[in-house]
Scaffold this motif. Structure first.
Motif, PDB file in Angstrom:
ATOM      1  N   MET A  10       0.550  -1.101   0.184  1.00  0.00           N
ATOM      2  CA  MET A  10      -0.021   0.101   0.067  1.00  0.00           C
ATOM      3  C   MET A  10       1.032   1.193  -0.149  1.00  0.00           C
ATOM      4  O   MET A  10       1.826   1.269   0.699  1.00  0.00           O
ATOM      5  N   LYS A  11       0.636   2.292  -0.998  1.00  0.00           N
ATOM      6  CA  LYS A  11       1.306   3.747  -1.022  1.00  0.00           C
ATOM      7  C   LYS A  11       0.495   4.687  -0.434  1.00  0.00           C
ATOM      8  O   LYS A  11      -0.678   4.737  -0.648  1.00  0.00           O
ATOM      9  N   ILE A  12       1.322   5.919  -0.230  1.00  0.00           N
ATOM     10  CA  ILE A  12       0.360   7.011   0.203  1.00  0.00           C
ATOM     11  C   ILE A  12       0.838   7.970  -0.799  1.00  0.00           C
ATOM     12  O   ILE A  12       1.956   8.374  -0.938  1.00  0.00           O
ATOM     13  N   CYS A  13      -0.105   8.986  -1.282  1.00  0.00           N
ATOM     14  CA  CYS A  13      -0.162   9.876  -2.005  1.00  0.00           C
ATOM     15  C   CYS A  13       0.975  11.194  -1.061  1.00  0.00           C
ATOM     16  O   CYS A  13       0.551  11.313  -0.043  1.00  0.00           O
ATOM     17  N   LEU A  22       0.961  14.264  -1.867  1.00  0.00           N
ATOM     18  CA  LEU A  22       0.223  15.339  -1.576  1.00  0.00           C
ATOM     19  C   LEU A  22      -0.866  15.479  -0.797  1.00  0.00           C
ATOM     20  O   LEU A  22      -1.011  16.278   0.128  1.00  0.00           O
ATOM     21  N   CYS A  23      -1.884  14.502  -0.940  1.00  0.00           N
ATOM     22  CA  CYS A  23      -2.925  14.644  -0.210  1.00  0.00           C
ATOM     23  C   CYS A  23      -2.951  13.396   0.954  1.00  0.00           C
ATOM     24  O   CYS A  23      -4.141  13.271   1.823  1.00  0.00           O
ATOM     25  N   HIS A  24      -1.968  12.445   1.017  1.00  0.00           N
ATOM     26  CA  HIS A  24      -1.761  11.427   2.038  1.00  0.00           C
ATOM     27  C   HIS A  24      -3.025  10.443   1.845  1.00  0.00           C
ATOM     28  O   HIS A  24      -3.403   9.863   2.959  1.00  0.00           O
ATOM     29  N   THR A  25      -3.448  10.398   0.557  1.00  0.00           N
ATOM     30  CA  THR A  25      -4.528   9.287   0.447  1.00  0.00           C
ATOM     31  C   THR A  25      -3.713   7.809   0.286  1.00  0.00           C
ATOM     32  O   THR A  25      -2.908   7.738  -0.613  1.00  0.00           O
ATOM     33  N   LYS A  26      -4.376   6.533   0.891  1.00  0.00           N
ATOM     34  CA  LYS A  26      -3.775   5.427   0.744  1.00  0.00           C
ATOM     35  C   LYS A  26      -4.182   4.855  -0.393  1.00  0.00           C
ATOM     36  O   LYS A  26      -5.675   5.069  -0.807  1.00  0.00           O
ATOM     37  N   ASN A  71      -7.677   9.995  -5.503  1.00  0.00           N
ATOM     38  CA  ASN A  71      -8.162  11.395  -4.991  1.00  0.00           C
ATOM     39  C   ASN A  71      -7.701  12.707  -5.744  1.00  0.00           C
ATOM     40  O   ASN A  71      -8.667  13.479  -5.934  1.00  0.00           O
ATOM     41  N   CYS A  72      -6.548  13.038  -5.795  1.00  0.00           N
ATOM     42  CA  CYS A  72      -6.084  14.124  -6.365  1.00  0.00           C
ATOM     43  C   CYS A  72      -5.402  13.973  -7.859  1.00  0.00           C
ATOM     44  O   CYS A  72      -5.261  15.249  -8.229  1.00  0.00           O
ATOM     45  N   LYS A  73      -5.359  13.157  -8.224  1.00  0.00           N
ATOM     46  CA  LYS A  73      -4.983  12.671  -9.475  1.00  0.00           C
ATOM     47  C   LYS A  73      -3.641  13.291  -9.883  1.00  0.00           C
ATOM     48  O   LYS A  73      -2.968  13.220 -10.782  1.00  0.00           O
ATOM     49  N   ALA A  74      -2.687  13.108  -8.739  1.00  0.00           N
ATOM     50  CA  ALA A  74      -1.122  13.366  -8.736  1.00  0.00           C
ATOM     51  C   ALA A  74      -0.285  12.003  -9.162  1.00  0.00           C
ATOM     52  O   ALA A  74      -0.971  11.073  -9.055  1.00  0.00           O
ATOM     53  N   GLN A  75       0.646  12.468 -10.000  1.00  0.00           N
ATOM     54  CA  GLN A  75       1.191  11.132 -10.522  1.00  0.00           C
ATOM     55  C   GLN A  75       2.118  10.779  -9.329  1.00  0.00           C
ATOM     56  O   GLN A  75       2.751  11.445  -8.564  1.00  0.00           O
ATOM     57  N   LEU A  76       2.434   9.422  -9.253  1.00  0.00           N
ATOM     58  CA  LEU A  76       2.962   9.009  -8.123  1.00  0.00           C
ATOM     59  C   LEU A  76       4.340   8.139  -8.546  1.00  0.00           C
ATOM     60  O   LEU A  76       4.392   7.027  -8.686  1.00  0.00           O
ATOM     61  N   GLU A  77       5.207   9.221  -8.693  1.00  0.00           N
ATOM     62  CA  GLU A  77       6.563   8.539  -8.725  1.00  0.00           C
ATOM     63  C   GLU A  77       7.432   8.592  -7.785  1.00  0.00           C
ATOM     64  O   GLU A  77       8.238   7.539  -7.386  1.00  0.00           O
ATOM     65  N   ASP A  78       7.369   9.269  -6.739  1.00  0.00           N
ATOM     66  CA  ASP A  78       8.219   9.459  -5.571  1.00  0.00           C
ATOM     67  C   ASP A  78       7.370   9.084  -4.523  1.00  0.00           C
ATOM     68  O   ASP A  78       7.703   9.632  -3.333  1.00  0.00           O
ATOM     69  N   CYS A  79       6.847   7.923  -4.313  1.00  0.00           N
ATOM     70  CA  CYS A  79       6.232   7.358  -3.316  1.00  0.00           C
ATOM     71  C   CYS A  79       7.068   6.907  -2.199  1.00  0.00           C
ATOM     72  O   CYS A  79       6.929   6.525  -0.964  1.00  0.00           O
ATOM     73  N   GLU A  80       8.454   6.456  -2.661  1.00  0.00           N
ATOM     74  CA  GLU A  80       9.415   5.945  -1.857  1.00  0.00           C
ATOM     75  C   GLU A  80       9.665   6.878  -0.669  1.00  0.00           C
ATOM     76  O   GLU A  80      10.094   6.564   0.612  1.00  0.00           O
ATOM     77  N   GLU A  81       9.686   8.195  -0.862  1.00  0.00           N
ATOM     78  CA  GLU A  81      10.062   9.378  -0.222  1.00  0.00           C
ATOM     79  C   GLU A  81       9.083   9.407   0.922  1.00  0.00           C
ATOM     80  O   GLU A  81       9.358   9.752   1.987  1.00  0.00           O
ATOM     81  N   VAL A  82       8.005   9.198   0.710  1.00  0.00           N
ATOM     82  CA  VAL A  82       6.728   9.250   1.706  1.00  0.00           C
ATOM     83  C   VAL A  82       6.959   8.224   2.604  1.00  0.00           C
ATOM     84  O   VAL A  82       6.639   8.524   3.748  1.00  0.00           O
ATOM     85  N   LYS A  83       7.420   7.011   2.286  1.00  0.00           N
ATOM     86  CA  LYS A  83       7.518   5.970   3.344  1.00  0.00           C
ATOM     87  C   LYS A  83       8.521   6.616   4.445  1.00  0.00           C
ATOM     88  O   LYS A  83       8.463   6.420   5.458  1.00  0.00           O
ATOM     89  N   LYS A  84       9.538   7.324   3.993  1.00  0.00           N
ATOM     90  CA  LYS A  84      10.833   7.665   4.987  1.00  0.00           C
ATOM     91  C   LYS A  84      10.124   9.040   5.881  1.00  0.00           C
ATOM     92  O   LYS A  84      10.431   9.000   6.611  1.00  0.00           O
ATOM     93  N   GLU A  85       9.226   9.562   5.029  1.00  0.00           N
ATOM     94  CA  GLU A  85       8.695  10.839   5.921  1.00  0.00           C
ATOM     95  C   GLU A  85       7.624  10.289   6.843  1.00  0.00           C
ATOM     96  O   GLU A  85       7.635  10.861   7.922  1.00  0.00           O
TER      97      GLU A  85
END
Length: 69
Positions: free
Chosen positions: A1-4, A6-10, A20-34
């Motif tokens: 499971m990934k998290i956006c 921008l809007c933090h939607t799973k 939810n926000c139609k953002a392109q999801l290329e950098d989801c690896e950084e979100v896991k670190k955050e």
């Protein structure tokens, strides 16, 4: 499971855009670190300040109470 980022939607791992926000999801690896962020420095400063205040009040009580006896 990934998290956006921008809007933090799973959403599912296979998705390329956020549902939810139609953002392109290329950098989801950084979100896991955050998500594993450390406790903010301001929290530790507030905690230390609280303990210092309580310690000061106890010391003041002992000085004033000790002077009256």
């Amino acid at each position: 499971m990934k998290i956006c980022p921008l809007c933090h939607t799973k959403f599912e791992d296979s998705a390329e855009f956020c549902p939810n926000c139609k953002a392109q999801l290329e950098d989801c690896e950084e979100v896991k670190k955050e998500e594993q962020k450390r406790v903010p420095r301001s929290f530790w400063i507030a905690l230390f300040g609280t303990f210092a205040f309580i310690g000061g009040m106890i010391l003041l009580y002992k000085v004033v109470y000790g002077a009256l006896m």
